[in-house]
Design a protein around this motif. Structure first.
Motif, PDB file in Angstrom:
ATOM      1  N   LEU A 176       6.359  -1.120   0.439  1.00 54.56           N
ATOM      2  CA  LEU A 176       5.057  -0.439   0.537  1.00 54.56           C
ATOM      3  C   LEU A 176       4.025  -1.262   1.295  1.00 54.56           C
ATOM      4  N   GLN A 177       4.216  -2.561   1.398  1.00 50.79           N
ATOM      5  CA  GLN A 177       3.265  -3.380   2.161  1.00 50.79           C
ATOM      6  C   GLN A 177       3.315  -3.061   3.657  1.00 50.79           C
ATOM      7  N   GLU A 178       4.428  -2.467   4.095  1.00 49.02           N
ATOM      8  CA  GLU A 178       4.549  -2.121   5.522  1.00 49.02           C
ATOM      9  C   GLU A 178       3.481  -1.116   5.940  1.00 49.02           C
ATOM     10  N   TYR A 179       2.952  -0.366   4.963  1.00 53.24           N
ATOM     11  CA  TYR A 179       1.995   0.681   5.320  1.00 53.24           C
ATOM     12  C   TYR A 179       0.560   0.193   5.238  1.00 53.24           C
ATOM     13  N   GLU A 180       0.381  -1.084   4.899  1.00 53.53           N
ATOM     14  CA  GLU A 180      -0.985  -1.624   4.880  1.00 53.53           C
ATOM     15  C   GLU A 180      -1.406  -1.897   6.320  1.00 53.53           C
ATOM     16  N   THR A 181      -2.621  -1.516   6.662  1.00 52.04           N
ATOM     17  CA  THR A 181      -3.079  -1.667   8.047  1.00 52.04           C
ATOM     18  C   THR A 181      -4.456  -2.321   8.080  1.00 52.04           C
ATOM     19  N   GLN A 191      -6.367  -6.951  -0.812  1.00 53.19           N
ATOM     20  CA  GLN A 191      -4.977  -6.503  -0.925  1.00 53.19           C
ATOM     21  C   GLN A 191      -4.090  -7.572  -1.557  1.00 53.19           C
ATOM     22  N   PHE A 192      -4.423  -8.815  -1.262  1.00 51.60           N
ATOM     23  CA  PHE A 192      -3.687  -9.934  -1.829  1.00 51.60           C
ATOM     24  C   PHE A 192      -3.678  -9.863  -3.347  1.00 51.60           C
ATOM     25  N   PHE A 193      -4.844  -9.452  -3.885  1.00 51.35           N
ATOM     26  CA  PHE A 193      -5.009  -9.430  -5.335  1.00 51.35           C
ATOM     27  C   PHE A 193      -4.614  -8.086  -5.911  1.00 51.35           C
ATOM     28  N   ASN A 194      -4.445  -7.102  -5.071  1.00 48.67           N
ATOM     29  CA  ASN A 194      -4.124  -5.760  -5.552  1.00 48.67           C
ATOM     30  C   ASN A 194      -2.963  -5.203  -4.728  1.00 48.67           C
ATOM     31  N   PRO A 195      -1.795  -5.854  -4.780  1.00 48.70           N
ATOM     32  CA  PRO A 195      -0.686  -5.417  -3.927  1.00 48.70           C
ATOM     33  C   PRO A 195      -0.116  -4.078  -4.399  1.00 48.70           C
ATOM     34  N   PRO A 196       0.577  -3.364  -3.515  1.00 52.83           N
ATOM     35  CA  PRO A 196       1.095  -2.038  -3.890  1.00 52.83           C
ATOM     36  C   PRO A 196       2.365  -2.106  -4.746  1.00 52.83           C
ATOM     37  N   GLY A 241      -4.839   1.180 -10.541  1.00 53.86           N
ATOM     38  CA  GLY A 241      -3.441   1.549 -10.284  1.00 53.86           C
ATOM     39  C   GLY A 241      -3.092   2.967 -10.713  1.00 53.86           C
ATOM     40  N   VAL A 242      -2.165   3.584  -9.970  1.00 56.20           N
ATOM     41  CA  VAL A 242      -1.630   4.908 -10.316  1.00 56.20           C
ATOM     42  C   VAL A 242      -0.431   4.678 -11.238  1.00 56.20           C
ATOM     43  N   SER A 243      -0.620   4.968 -12.522  1.00 56.94           N
ATOM     44  CA  SER A 243       0.438   4.678 -13.494  1.00 56.94           C
ATOM     45  C   SER A 243       1.471   5.791 -13.576  1.00 56.94           C
ATOM     46  N   GLN A 244       1.066   7.019 -13.218  1.00 57.24           N
ATOM     47  CA  GLN A 244       1.958   8.175 -13.361  1.00 57.24           C
ATOM     48  C   GLN A 244       1.784   9.148 -12.208  1.00 57.24           C
ATOM     49  N   ILE A 245       2.902   9.745 -11.817  1.00 56.86           N
ATOM     50  CA  ILE A 245       2.884  10.772 -10.771  1.00 56.86           C
ATOM     51  C   ILE A 245       3.895  11.842 -11.159  1.00 56.86           C
ATOM     52  N   LEU A 246       3.541  13.107 -10.943  1.00 55.81           N
ATOM     53  CA  LEU A 246       4.427  14.193 -11.370  1.00 55.81           C
ATOM     54  C   LEU A 246       4.265  15.403 -10.458  1.00 55.81           C
TER      55      LEU A 246
END
Length: 354
Positions: A176-181, A191-196, A241-246
Motif C-alpha cells: 500500500l505504500q506504493e500508492y503514497e505520492t 506518513q512515517f507515523f501513520n503508515p497504511p 484508521g479504517v478498522s472495518q470495511i464491508l
C-alpha cells in the motif's frame, strides 16, 4: 438514532455475522458468544473454553445453522440449534486468529493469525491443505464470491495479496505504500507515523472488486483482472484508521467503520460499475495511463490521489465509539447496519434503500 441490543454480553464485542435467515452472532472478549434474533433479543449464549477473546464469527454460506468461531488459536464449529458444546474444534494456527473466512461452496476455511500465517483447511477431510504467509500480523482474509478457489488477504506488513488454492505463493502482491505520492501532503509528512497498515478487506458480490481499509484513514478499491489486481480508486473519509470495511450485497455500496467513531456509507458504483461491462477496454486504458506515467511522481498516482475529492460519503453516522466490527442485516424488511464497539451492546442504525 441507534437502537441498542443489550443483555447479550458483559464484555466488549469484537465481531459480528448474520446468516441467511437473519440470525445474528456476536463474539466478545473473554470467550463470550451470543445469538440474537432479528428483534435484538438474545436467542442463545455460550461461554467458550479457556475464555479466550472471540475474534471472528462466520456462518456457513451453505448451511445457516453451522457457525465457525475463532477464539485464541482455536476454531470451533457450533450448531446454532443447540448452542452447547462445540461440535468440533480445529487447532491449526499457532498464534491468535484475527480473521476467518469460509468459501461459498463451504469446503474450505481460511484462518489468518498474528504470526502472519493463513491456514487453509479442507473442511471435508479436516486437514490443512495450504499454509500461506504474510511477513507480519495478517489482519484479514476473505474468499472471493463466485471464485471458491481464490482469496485475498492483507496485513500489518502493508501488503495486499491475491491467492489461488492451487499455489502456495501469492498470484499478485501490492504494497500500500506504493500508492503514497507527493500530492498526499499534508499526510506525507506524517506518513512515517501513520503508515497504511492494512486492517480489513471486503469483496463485492461480483467477486472482482474488493476494498481495503488501512491505518492512514484511506479506503483503496482494487479490481481483479485474471491473475493480478489493479488499483482502481482511493478516497478518505476517516480521520483515524479504517478498522472495518464491508461491501453490501447489491450494487457497489460500501460501509466503513473507523477508529474515529464514524460509520460511513459510500456508493462507488459510478466509479467501478461502468467499467465492469468492459474489463478489456478498462485494461487498455490503464495500460495507456501507466505507460504515460512511468516517472516516480507518476501521473497514474496523481489520478488516484485526486479521486479523494470526488468520492464523498452517501451517509455519515456519528457513532462516537471506536468501531470493532460492522455487519449488515435486513430487519423488518429494511436494511440496517450493526455496529460493535468497546461496549457490550450492538448498535443498530437504519440505512437508505439503493
Amino acid at each position: 438514532m441507534a437502537v441498542k441490543w443489550t443483555g447479550g454480553h458483559s464484555s466488549s464485542i469484537l465481531c459480528l455475522n448474520v446468516n441467511t435467515e437473519g440470525l445474528v452472532a456476536s463474539g466478545a472478549e473473554r470467550g463470550e458468544l451470543t445469538l440474537w434474533d432479528g428483534g435484538g433479543a438474545p436467542a442463545g449464549q455460550l461461554q467458550l473454553p479457556k475464555a479466550d477473546d472471540v475474534t471472528s464469527v462466520v456462518f456457513s454460506p451453505r448451511c445457516p445453522t453451522r457457525l465457525y468461531t475463532s477464539h485464541g488459536e482455536t476454531i470451533s464449529l457450533l450448531d446454532v440449534r443447540s448452542l452447547k458444546e462445540p461440535v468440533e474444534h480445529f487447532h491449526v494456527n499457532e498464534e491468535e486468529i484475527n480473521s476467518v473466512s469460509v468459501n461459498e461452496t463451504d469446503n474450505f476455511l481460511a484462518a489468518a493469525d498474528d504470526s502472519g500465517a493463513i491456514k487453509v483447511m479442507d473442511l471435508e477431510n479436516k486437514k490443512v491443505s495450504r499454509s500461506l504467509r504474510h511477513s507480519n500480523i495478517c489482519s484479514s482474509v476473505v474468499f472471493r464470491p463466485q471464485r471458491p478457489q481464490s482469496l485475498v488477504s492483507c496485513g500489518l506488513d502493508m501488503q495486499v495479496m491475491l491467492w489461488n488454492l492451487q499455489k502456495a505463493r501469492p498470484l499478485w502482491t501490492t504494497n500500500l505504500q506504493e500508492y503514497e505520492t507527493q500530492e498526499d501532503s499534508p499526510q506525507s509528512a506524517g506518513q512515517f507515523f501513520n503508515p497504511p497498515l492494512a486492517h480489513s478487506l471486503s469483496v463485492a458480490s461480483c467477486g472482482n472488486i474488493f476494498g481495503c481499509g488501512a491505518q492512514d484513514g484511506k479506503v483503496r478499491i482494487f479490481r481483479v483482472t485474471g491473475v493480478k489486481f489493479e488499483h482502481e480508486l482511493e478516497f478518505q473519509g476517516h480521520s483515524l484508521g479504517v478498522s472495518q470495511i464491508l461491501f453490501m450485497p447489491e450494487a457497489y455500496w460500501l460501509l466503513t467503520g473507523g477508529n474515529d467513531g464514524k460509520v460511513l456509507l459510500w456508493d462507488v458504483s459510478s466509479d467501478v460499475g461502468k467499467q465492469q461491462k468492459s474489463p478489456a477496454k478498462s485494461l487498455q486504458r490503464r495500460k495507456a495511463q501507466a505507460s504515460a506515467s512511468t516517472r516516480k511522481d507518476g501521473k497514474l498516482n496523481k489520478v488516484a490521489s485526486n479521486e479523494h475529492a470526488r468520492v464523498l460519503p452517501k451517509l455519515t453516522i456519528e457513532h462516537g465509539e471506536k468501531v470493532n466490527w460492522i455487519s449488515c442485516a435486513e430487519i423488518k424488511g429494511s436494511k440496517r447496519v450493526l455496529v460493535a464497539d468497546q461496549s457490550s451492546s450492538v448498535s443498530v442504525y437504519p440505512l437508505p434503500e439503493p
